[in-house]
Design a protein around this motif. Structure first.
Motif, PDB file in Angstrom:
ATOM      1  N   LEU A  92       0.830  -1.206   0.000  1.00  0.00           N
ATOM      2  CA  LEU A  92       0.000   0.000   0.000  1.00  0.00           C
ATOM      3  C   LEU A  92       0.867   1.260   0.000  1.00  0.00           C
ATOM      4  O   LEU A  92       0.535   2.254  -0.651  1.00  0.00           O
ATOM      5  CB  LEU A  92      -0.943  -0.012   1.204  1.00  0.00           C
ATOM      6  CG  LEU A  92      -1.924   1.165   1.303  1.00  0.00           C
ATOM      7  CD1 LEU A  92      -2.796   1.255   0.054  1.00  0.00           C
ATOM      8  CD2 LEU A  92      -2.805   1.033   2.540  1.00  0.00           C
ATOM      9  N   ILE A 101      -9.938   0.825  -3.798  1.00  0.00           N
ATOM     10  CA  ILE A 101      -9.640  -0.602  -3.674  1.00  0.00           C
ATOM     11  C   ILE A 101     -10.905  -1.434  -3.852  1.00  0.00           C
ATOM     12  O   ILE A 101     -11.929  -1.187  -3.209  1.00  0.00           O
ATOM     13  CB  ILE A 101      -9.022  -0.913  -2.295  1.00  0.00           C
ATOM     14  CG1 ILE A 101      -7.721  -0.115  -2.118  1.00  0.00           C
ATOM     15  CG2 ILE A 101      -8.755  -2.403  -2.150  1.00  0.00           C
ATOM     16  CD1 ILE A 101      -7.132  -0.219  -0.724  1.00  0.00           C
ATOM     17  N   VAL A 150      -7.117  -0.260  -7.585  1.00  0.00           N
ATOM     18  CA  VAL A 150      -6.446  -1.479  -7.122  1.00  0.00           C
ATOM     19  C   VAL A 150      -7.490  -2.559  -6.847  1.00  0.00           C
ATOM     20  O   VAL A 150      -8.407  -2.357  -6.047  1.00  0.00           O
ATOM     21  CB  VAL A 150      -5.635  -1.210  -5.839  1.00  0.00           C
ATOM     22  CG1 VAL A 150      -4.941  -2.493  -5.374  1.00  0.00           C
ATOM     23  CG2 VAL A 150      -4.629  -0.099  -6.067  1.00  0.00           C
ATOM     24  N   SER A 151      -7.350  -3.691  -7.508  1.00  0.00           N
ATOM     25  CA  SER A 151      -8.243  -4.828  -7.260  1.00  0.00           C
ATOM     26  C   SER A 151      -7.465  -5.881  -6.491  1.00  0.00           C
ATOM     27  O   SER A 151      -6.395  -6.327  -6.940  1.00  0.00           O
ATOM     28  CB  SER A 151      -8.757  -5.405  -8.578  1.00  0.00           C
ATOM     29  OG  SER A 151      -9.585  -4.475  -9.242  1.00  0.00           O
ATOM     30  N   ILE A 152      -7.987  -6.269  -5.331  1.00  0.00           N
ATOM     31  CA  ILE A 152      -7.339  -7.280  -4.495  1.00  0.00           C
ATOM     32  C   ILE A 152      -8.218  -8.520  -4.453  1.00  0.00           C
ATOM     33  O   ILE A 152      -9.339  -8.483  -3.935  1.00  0.00           O
ATOM     34  CB  ILE A 152      -7.091  -6.765  -3.069  1.00  0.00           C
ATOM     35  CG1 ILE A 152      -6.186  -5.528  -3.108  1.00  0.00           C
ATOM     36  CG2 ILE A 152      -6.461  -7.862  -2.210  1.00  0.00           C
ATOM     37  CD1 ILE A 152      -5.935  -4.910  -1.736  1.00  0.00           C
TER      38      ILE A 152
END
Length: 335
Positions: free
Chosen positions: A213, A223, A255-257
């Motif tokens: 991060l 996110i 951001v794809s988690i």
């Protein structure tokens, strides 16, 4: 004497012939206005029955069931009904106002009519996000009021069997418990606003290497917590792509988690390629047990988080890409 015996036998035979025999199946029929499909399904755990719908929207069939709640699915929308062998239920509905127009008639219709009214009450009183914006006292008062309304509806419905009533009472308690849990989580998330975000460190990056991060400081960070097995998550993908395209030259990182398990790493990679996913694609180190995920108390996905350029939390439960409120939020922040 012989005549009397014969007469008694005749009466006994007549009585046995006219005695009502309980059917060991349900008869289901009805008429759908503006049908969505050429068939409908009745589904519950371990059971599925497909019923043909005629050109004029009429249908009729029989089915053997275990007594309980069943899902009535017309190809586009669904509702819950109560079925028990011996019932003979007729259904009418207009798909343009599915929940508002569905009516049950016949033997055993009362429980399903009750469930239809309960569903409308739930939609009106429980799906309003403003409920979770109340203070604790106001929330508790509202939940008690709603629960009492459900109980009054149940008590006002005639011809319900005792098992059904007992199960509904249990449902009310479960519903109340879940609402209280959701309210507490919403309070927790609201209290995170303005705090520095929990960190994720060295998450595997689809494009190679790892990302933390801290690597993203200096930009807003939106996110997306998702997984390859999550239908609602995948439904947001087209909207997320549109948002990414609209803000690709702005001071924001998307951001794809993934919360897929380690064994599904290749599935994650395959879906990124298949769906042509953009932005920063990462996978959490321990799926739902990852420290970053646990600190945000993530119980379900999709979940979206928005951070400011300093890494502070703007929203721990940000609007979804499909929600117009997201663009409003971005505009408010002058992103």
């Amino acid at each position: 004497m012989k005549k009397l015996v014969i007469a008694l036998i005749a009466i006994a035979v007549t009585a046995s012939c006219t005695k009502e025999v309980t059917k060991d199946y349900v008869t289901l029929s009805g008429k759908i206005t503006d049908k969505n499909s050429d068939s409908l399904m009745i589904v519950t755990r371990g059971f599925k029955k497909v019923i043909k719908v005629n050109e004029d929207g009429s249908f009729k069939d029989t089915l053997k069931v275990a007594a309980g709640k069943h899902t009535f699915f017309d190809g586009k929308e669904q509702t819950t009904m109560y079925l028990k062998n011996g019932y003979d239920v007729q259904i009418t509905l207009d798909t343009k106002q599915f929940d508002e127009t569905i009516i049950y008639n016949g033997i055993g219709a009362d429980a399903s009519n009750y469930l239809a009214k309960r569903a409308l009450m739930e939609e009106e009183s429980l799906r309003d996000s403003a409920l979770f914006d109340l203070d604790t006292s106001g929330f508790d008062k509202k939940v008690d009021e709603v629960t009492n309304n459900f109980r009054q509806l149940l008590q006002a419905t005639k011809d319900l069997d005792s098992t059904f009533i007992a199960n509904e009472e249990k449902d009310f308690e479960v519903m109340k418990k879940e609402l209280v849990g959701s309210f507490k989580q919403k309070q927790f998330l609201n209290n995170l606003k303005g705090q520095h975000s929990p960190q994720f460190v060295d998450y595997e990056n689809y494009n190679g290497g790892t990302t933390s991060l801290d690597d993203l400081k200096g930009k807003y960070v939106y996110i997306d917590l998702w997984a390859t097995w999550c239908g609602p998550c995948k439904a947001e993908i087209p909207y997320l792509k549109e948002v990414e395209m609209a803000y690709h030259d702005k001071n924001i990182e998307f951001v794809s988690i993934s919360l897929d398990q380690e064994k599904d790493n290749q599935k994650w990679r395959d879906m990124i390629e298949e769906k042509e996913l953009t932005g920063v694609q990462l996978i959490a180190d321990k799926d739902f047990k990852s420290q970053f995920i646990e600190k945000y108390k993530v119980m379900g996905i999709p979940r979206f988080i928005l951070l400011d350029p300093e890494g502070k939390i703007i929203s721990a439960s940000a609007p979804r890409p499909s929600d117009a409120k997201l663009n409003e939020l971005f505009s408010k922040l002058n992103i």
